[in-house]
Write an enzyme that holds these catalytic residues in place. Structure first.
Site, PDB file in Angstrom:
ATOM      1  N   SER A 174     -12.772 -23.358  34.650  1.00 49.43           N
ATOM      2  CA  SER A 174     -11.650 -24.139  35.174  1.00 49.43           C
ATOM      3  C   SER A 174     -11.106 -25.072  34.104  1.00 49.43           C
ATOM      4  O   SER A 174     -10.629 -24.604  33.074  1.00 49.43           O
ATOM      5  CB  SER A 174     -12.088 -24.900  36.433  1.00 49.43           C
ATOM      6  OG  SER A 174     -11.000 -25.551  37.041  1.00 49.43           O
ATOM      7  N   THR A 175     -11.177 -26.382  34.308  1.00 49.93           N
ATOM      8  CA  THR A 175     -10.581 -27.340  33.379  1.00 49.93           C
ATOM      9  C   THR A 175     -11.147 -27.156  31.975  1.00 49.93           C
ATOM     10  O   THR A 175     -12.353 -27.173  31.777  1.00 49.93           O
ATOM     11  CB  THR A 175     -10.841 -28.779  33.850  1.00 49.93           C
ATOM     12  OG1 THR A 175     -10.466 -28.902  35.227  1.00 49.93           O
ATOM     13  CG2 THR A 175     -10.057 -29.777  33.022  1.00 49.93           C
ATOM     14  N   HIS A 201      -9.167 -21.052  37.069  1.00 49.02           N
ATOM     15  CA  HIS A 201      -8.310 -21.841  37.950  1.00 49.02           C
ATOM     16  C   HIS A 201      -7.031 -22.206  37.202  1.00 49.02           C
ATOM     17  O   HIS A 201      -7.073 -22.944  36.219  1.00 49.02           O
ATOM     18  CB  HIS A 201      -9.028 -23.109  38.417  1.00 49.02           C
ATOM     19  CG  HIS A 201     -10.254 -22.830  39.232  1.00 49.02           C
ATOM     20  ND1 HIS A 201     -11.309 -23.723  39.320  1.00 49.02           N
ATOM     21  CD2 HIS A 201     -10.596 -21.764  40.005  1.00 49.02           C
ATOM     22  CE1 HIS A 201     -12.239 -23.218  40.119  1.00 49.02           C
ATOM     23  NE2 HIS A 201     -11.833 -22.027  40.535  1.00 49.02           N
ATOM     24  N   MET A 295     -14.237 -28.810  36.703  1.00 49.60           N
ATOM     25  CA  MET A 295     -14.629 -29.820  37.663  1.00 49.60           C
ATOM     26  C   MET A 295     -15.008 -29.171  38.990  1.00 49.60           C
ATOM     27  O   MET A 295     -14.605 -28.049  39.287  1.00 49.60           O
ATOM     28  CB  MET A 295     -13.490 -30.823  37.881  1.00 49.60           C
ATOM     29  CG  MET A 295     -12.206 -30.234  38.399  1.00 49.60           C
ATOM     30  SD  MET A 295     -10.889 -31.455  38.570  1.00 49.60           S
ATOM     31  CE  MET A 295     -11.421 -32.287  40.070  1.00 49.60           C
ATOM     32  N   ASP A 298     -17.299 -24.966  42.237  1.00 52.66           N
ATOM     33  CA  ASP A 298     -17.001 -23.563  42.470  1.00 52.66           C
ATOM     34  C   ASP A 298     -17.875 -22.725  41.538  1.00 52.66           C
ATOM     35  O   ASP A 298     -17.894 -22.942  40.332  1.00 52.66           O
ATOM     36  CB  ASP A 298     -15.516 -23.288  42.203  1.00 52.66           C
ATOM     37  CG  ASP A 298     -15.087 -21.904  42.677  1.00 52.66           C
ATOM     38  OD1 ASP A 298     -15.810 -21.294  43.483  1.00 52.66           O
ATOM     39  OD2 ASP A 298     -14.020 -21.441  42.233  1.00 52.66           O
TER      40      ASP A 298
END
Length: 353
Positions: A174-175, A201, A295, A298
């Protein structure tokens, strides 16, 4: 401390808002100011003013528009990261901004966030919550982990004598993910012996071009997943934003990609949990799961599914994560078999096949 208790000054995330629209600056400020953990310390209408204010105010996080007069978002990111690295969140209004948004990520921005528009109240509330959480997470990012420039990638050879215990690698990120994937994926050789399926994401409309740009610098065939296509060695498929990616065996036993909008209760679509669970159900113990920077948590439930079927899970080490959230949740649940820094991850994956 509750969400409504005033935090100590040392816990406040100091934010600089950069946008040429007075309306957007006002809306973003109102969204962020509702959190007692965020202090909006300044606003700029273009990149040039942002550079001056960032030098003066020393914000912890910058939110930045892409298209602005005098100096746009991409050039601002380049110059800010060269002058004084700071976590920068790019606010995007439309997939039409995709090329510029990806250039900003390549220049060192940590993530893309949907820009607030005149939407229904419930959509704006969800958008505000996402923006607040992204800003708070970015504010906890050590400056040393901002990947500008990234480490020099190494070429990893396909294992000449692999154990043959893995049919697919599934990866959740993600991030900080776009930068990490731009470093990781080009290390794999053209003859990498198993397919890779990736959940990243990212806002809807951005994954196809990201996959295309990643393929241009990689030996693997990287593309956005297509419903019903077979997963083949030497290929990396990136889940389409807005739909879950599942891996299923067809009647011939081939592993194919399928799209779904359910379950709807997942905070992310696509979800790392959904991908990992489907891989575990289809391939049993022959799955290698990888959870990297991001973050939230997930991937934790999905990792439990993989482990329950006898598969293995690798996590990115805290030292190289932009946000050590998703990997931490897996490690703290006792589900990680090994942790590798970004510079070691490609070799770690190859050695676990």
């Amino acid at each position: 401390m509750s969400e409504f208790d005033p935090p100590p000054n040392s816990m406040l995330v100091r934010v600089l808002i950069v946008d040429d629209s007075a309306f957007v600056r006002k809306v973003v400020r109102e969204m962020l100011s509702r959190s007692p953990f965020i202090d909006v310390v300044g606003m700029a209408h273009d990149g040039e003013e942002a550079l001056e204010l960032a030098d003066k105010l020393r914000p912890d996080v910058v939110t930045c528009d892409l298209t602005m007069p005098r100096m746009g978002g991409v050039e601002y990111v380049r110059r800010q990261m060269a002058a004084r690295p700071v976590p920068i969140l790019m606010l995007t209004a439309s997939p039409q901004d995709c090329a510029e948004a990806l250039d900003a990520l390549a220049a060192g921005a940590v993530d893309l966030v949907q820009k607030p528009t005149a939407q229904a109240t419930d959509q704006l509330l969800a958008m505000r919550e996402e923006l607040v959480e992204q800003v708070k997470a970015a504010g906890r990012t050590p400056v040393a982990r901002l990947r500008t420039p990234p480490p020099s990638p190494k070429n990893v050879a396909a294992p000449s004598r692999r154990a043959g215990k893995v049919d697919v690698v599934v990866l959740g990120i993600s991030t900080g993910g776009p930068q990490a994937l731009r470093y990781l994926v080009p290390q794999f050789p053209r003859d990498f012996p198993v397919p890779i399926a990736i959940v990243l994401h990212m806002p809807v409309g951005y994954t196809a071009m990201f996959a295309e740009k990643l393929s241009e610098i990689s030996k693997l065939n990287v593309r956005e997943a297509r419903d019903g296509e077979e997963l083949l060695p030497g290929t990396a498929l990136i889940a389409q934003a807005g739909r879950h990616l599942l891996l299923k065996k067809d009647l011939s036993g081939a592993l194919v990609a399928q799209f779904a909008t359910q379950p709807a209760d997942k905070p992310h679509r696509p979800s790392v949990d959904v991908l990992f669970q489907s891989a575990a159900e289809s391939c049993r113990a022959r799955v290698l799961g990888v959870v990297m920077t991001g973050m939230g948590d997930d991937g934790k439930q999905g990792a439990a599914w993989v482990k329950a079927q006898g598969g293995a899970i690798l996590t990115e080490a805290e030292e190289s994560c932009v946000i050590y959230g998703m990997p931490r949740s897996v490690v703290e649940a006792g589900l990680s078999d090994a942790a590798f820094s970004l510079s070691e991850m490609a070799e770690g994956i190859s050695n676990h096949l």
